[in-house]
Design an enzyme around this catalytic site. Structure first.
Site, PDB file in Angstrom:
ATOM      1  N   TYR A 117       0.818  -1.174   0.087  1.00 40.67           N
ATOM      2  CA  TYR A 117       0.029  -0.108   0.056  1.00 40.67           C
ATOM      3  C   TYR A 117       1.046   1.072  -0.053  1.00 40.67           C
ATOM      4  O   TYR A 117       1.220   1.702   1.101  1.00 40.67           O
ATOM      5  CB  TYR A 117      -0.858   0.297   1.301  1.00 40.67           C
ATOM      6  CG  TYR A 117      -1.638   1.257   1.506  1.00 40.67           C
ATOM      7  CD1 TYR A 117      -2.354   1.799   0.317  1.00 40.67           C
ATOM      8  CD2 TYR A 117      -1.956   1.953   2.737  1.00 40.67           C
ATOM      9  CE1 TYR A 117      -3.198   2.927   0.235  1.00 40.67           C
ATOM     10  CE2 TYR A 117      -2.817   2.969   2.660  1.00 40.67           C
ATOM     11  CZ  TYR A 117      -3.527   3.497   1.676  1.00 40.67           C
ATOM     12  OH  TYR A 117      -4.414   4.374   1.799  1.00 40.67           O
ATOM     13  N   ASP A 143      -2.450  -1.588  -3.883  1.00 39.14           N
ATOM     14  CA  ASP A 143      -2.816  -0.211  -4.336  1.00 39.14           C
ATOM     15  C   ASP A 143      -1.327   0.727  -4.229  1.00 39.14           C
ATOM     16  O   ASP A 143      -0.954   1.220  -3.354  1.00 39.14           O
ATOM     17  CB  ASP A 143      -3.897   0.518  -3.086  1.00 39.14           C
ATOM     18  CG  ASP A 143      -4.033   1.948  -3.412  1.00 39.14           C
ATOM     19  OD1 ASP A 143      -3.671   2.310  -4.516  1.00 39.14           O
ATOM     20  OD2 ASP A 143      -4.689   2.571  -2.575  1.00 39.14           O
ATOM     21  N   HIS A 161     -12.272   1.863  -4.453  1.00 41.51           N
ATOM     22  CA  HIS A 161     -11.436   1.031  -5.199  1.00 41.51           C
ATOM     23  C   HIS A 161     -12.118  -0.206  -5.398  1.00 41.51           C
ATOM     24  O   HIS A 161     -13.048  -0.703  -4.688  1.00 41.51           O
ATOM     25  CB  HIS A 161     -10.112   0.463  -4.533  1.00 41.51           C
ATOM     26  CG  HIS A 161      -9.245   1.784  -4.340  1.00 41.51           C
ATOM     27  ND1 HIS A 161      -8.083   1.900  -4.968  1.00 41.51           N
ATOM     28  CD2 HIS A 161      -9.071   2.709  -3.221  1.00 41.51           C
ATOM     29  CE1 HIS A 161      -7.300   2.824  -4.502  1.00 41.51           C
ATOM     30  NE2 HIS A 161      -8.121   3.351  -3.543  1.00 41.51           N
TER      31      HIS A 161
END
Length: 271
Positions: A113, A158, A262
């Site tokens: 992330y 991500d 998302h």
């Protein structure tokens, strides 16, 4: 053997545990990698995740922010957590899937992330953006020194960068917007290429196809406007390239009640 791996920025795993359950029941991934779990380790919904048929779980979290987790139908070993930029902020976790995953040597799976970077794309004016650039630089050094893609490996997460012109709804209008500025896109593509990773989604679905995985909460009608960005990625090592069968965005989940901004990204490999 078919291996199904999903990456999803869930934006609070406890708040959206029902969405996680719904997705797992629908897609049935072998491995589910979550980002932005926003959950300290002692509050992680372990029983709920295991009840979904994903008994093997590793997680690294903190209260209110960040957090990553990997839940798997298949057993894994060698859980590892890396820290970047001198911060203990729960932005990476890795596991090694065993022979049950279909690769004799095992498959190392990294879940990242990357910092979002705030709103101002100037590291001198915005410390969040400076942090993001430093994080990408340290990922590049890790890729160069540890050579993570020189063996069966998958990197998901991500990554908070939309690297290509067709990864955003308007390249021209987003050139000075964080996530698509040249300094970010160049940094991400450089670290990917130098490390030897293959962008699985673009390997199977090359430009000029537009692909988005994120749609802002600020849009009153996100689906109609479709002003998205491809911030979520699946990369594979070169020896897994022949095994790639599909990489799909489960856009439907963005329209569920109280959704993450998302959508899940799912890769299928035939090993």
């Amino acid at each position: 053997m078919r291996l199904i791996v999903t990456s999803w920025n869930i934006n609070s795993v406890r708040l959206r545990i029902d969405q996680v359950r719904r997705f797992v029941e629908t897609v049935r991934p072998d491995v589910l990698c979550l980002q932005e779990t926003k959950c300290p380790d002692d509050r992680f919904p372990l029983k709920d995740i295991r009840a979904m048929g994903l008994p093997h779980v590793a997680f690294s979290g903190q209260k209110g922010y960040h957090g990553v987790a990997i839940a798997s139908r298949l057993p894994f070993s060698a859980t590892d957590v890396m820290r970047f930029c001198g911060k203990d902020d729960a932005r990476h976790i890795a596991v090694t899937l065993g022979a049950e995953a279909g690769a004799a040597a095992g498959i190392t799976l990294h879940d990242f992330y990357v910092p979002a970077g705030g709103d101002i794309p100037d590291p001198e004016l915005n410390e969040k953006f400076a942090h993001k650039l430093q994080f990408l630089d340290e990922m590049r050094a890790w890729g160069r020194d540890a050579r993570p893609a020189h063996g069966p490996a998958i990197l998901v997460g991500d990554l908070n960068v939309a690297p290509l012109e067709t990864d955003v709804w308007s390249h021209k209008q987003l050139l000075d917007v964080v996530s698509h500025t040249p300094v970010e896109t160049q940094a991400l593509e450089t670290l990917r290429q130098e490390s030897g990773w293959i962008d699985a989604m673009r390997r199977l679905r090359p430009e000029p196809e537009r692909i988005y995985t994120w749609w802002s909460y600020r849009s009153p009608d996100w689906a109609a406007a479709d002003k998205g960005r491809r911030l979520d990625h699946v990369w594979v090592s070169r020896d897994l390239d022949p095994a790639l069968r599909s990489v799909e965005v489960f856009k439907e989940a963005r329209g569920w009640e109280r959704p993450s901004d998302h959508a899940p990204v799912t890769a299928v490999l035939e090993l």
